[in-house]
Scaffold this active site. Structure first.
Site, mmCIF file in Angstrom:
data_model
loop_
_atom_site.group_PDB
_atom_site.id
_atom_site.type_symbol
_atom_site.label_atom_id
_atom_site.label_comp_id
_atom_site.label_asym_id
_atom_site.label_seq_id
_atom_site.Cartn_x
_atom_site.Cartn_y
_atom_site.Cartn_z
ATOM 1 N N GLY A 101 34.285 50.994 33.027
ATOM 2 C CA GLY A 101 35.625 50.916 33.622
ATOM 3 C C GLY A 101 35.580 50.963 35.139
ATOM 4 N N CYS A 102 34.730 51.834 35.669
ATOM 5 C CA CYS A 102 34.636 51.986 37.126
ATOM 6 C C CYS A 102 34.032 50.740 37.766
ATOM 7 C CB CYS A 102 33.818 53.230 37.475
ATOM 8 S SG CYS A 102 34.594 54.733 36.860
ATOM 9 N N THR A 103 33.106 50.104 37.061
ATOM 10 C CA THR A 103 32.498 48.877 37.574
ATOM 11 C C THR A 103 33.519 47.743 37.570
ATOM 12 O OG1 THR A 103 30.311 49.565 36.849
ATOM 13 C CG2 THR A 103 30.626 47.208 37.230
ATOM 14 N N ALA B 176 35.970 48.453 40.495
ATOM 15 C CA ALA B 176 35.363 48.220 41.813
ATOM 16 C C ALA B 176 35.138 46.728 42.060
ATOM 17 C CB ALA B 176 34.045 48.988 41.923
ATOM 18 N N LYS C 141 33.050 57.820 37.467
ATOM 19 C CA LYS C 141 31.601 57.801 37.647
ATOM 20 C C LYS C 141 31.111 56.410 38.028
ATOM 21 C CE LYS C 141 27.420 59.558 35.446
ATOM 22 N NZ LYS C 141 26.901 59.996 36.721
#
Length: 159
Positions: free
Chosen positions: A49-51, A54, A44
Site C-alpha cells: 500500500g505504501c509503495t 508513494a 512502512k
C-alpha cells in the site's frame, strides 16, 4: 501513554524536527511557513500500500508541483529504510525517518503495532488547511489535487 488527538484544521504546524533519508534535519514548522506543504504519514516503507501511494505521488509529481506544493512522506522507519525506499522507486520528494515517533506524536497520528497510521495533513502558510485521517493509498493523490484546486479557486476568508 495517553493518546493525542490529531491536529485539527486551523492548528499551527508543530515546532518539531525530522531527519530525511540523507540525514538532513528538516524543521517542519519552518518549511510550512510559506506556501503549501503536504505531510503524509504511512505505515512502512516498501510495503504494497505504501509503495502504491508513494509511486502515485511520484507519477503525479509534475502536476502537484504545478500547484506549488511541497511533499514530505513520514513513517516510523529508520533513515536507512527511507533512503532505500526513495532510491528503489525514484521518489522525487523527501522521506522523513521518525523511528521514535516524535513527529507522529506531535501531529496526533494514531500508531498501530509500532507503525504510523495512514493519515495526511495539508498546511498552508504554517497552518493545517485540510486533513484526512483515513487515507486510501489508491486515491490519495486525486484527493490532494482536488483540495489544491479548491484552495486556488477560493482563498479562504479569515474567520
Amino acid at each position: 501513554m495517553k493518546s493525542v488527538s490529531p491536529l485539527e484544521v486551523g492548528a499551527p504546524i508543530p515546532d518539531v524536527c525530522g531527519v530525511d533519508q540523507d540525514g538532513q534535519t528538516v524543521k517542519l514548522k519552518e518549511i510550512s511557513q510559506k506556501g503549501i506543504v503536504l505531510f503524509y504519514f504511512y505505515p512502512k516503507a516498501d510495503t504494497p500500500g505504501c509503495t502504491r501511494e508513494a509511486c502515485n505521488f511520484r507519477d503525479n509529481y509534475p502536476m502537484l508541483i504545478n500547484h506549488g506544493i511541497k511533499i514530505f512522506g513520514i513513517s516510523m522507519d529508520n533513515q536507512e529504510a527511507q533512503k532505500k525506499f526513495k532510491e528503489k522507486y525514484n521518489l522525487p520528494f523527501p522521506l522523513l525517518a521518525d523511528p521514535e515517533g516524535k513527529i507522529v506524536d506531535q501531529f496526533g497520528v494514531t500508531k498501530r503495532n509500532g507503525h504510523a497510521s495512514r493519515q495526511s495533513f495539508l498546511a498552508k502558510d504554517g497552518k493545517i488547511v485540510w486533513r484526512n485521517l483515513k487515507v486510501n493509498p489508491d486515491n490519495h493523490v486525486q484527493e490532494v489535487l482536488e483540495v489544491l484546486k479548491k484552495l486556488k479557486e477560493n482563498t479562504p476568508q479569515n474567520p
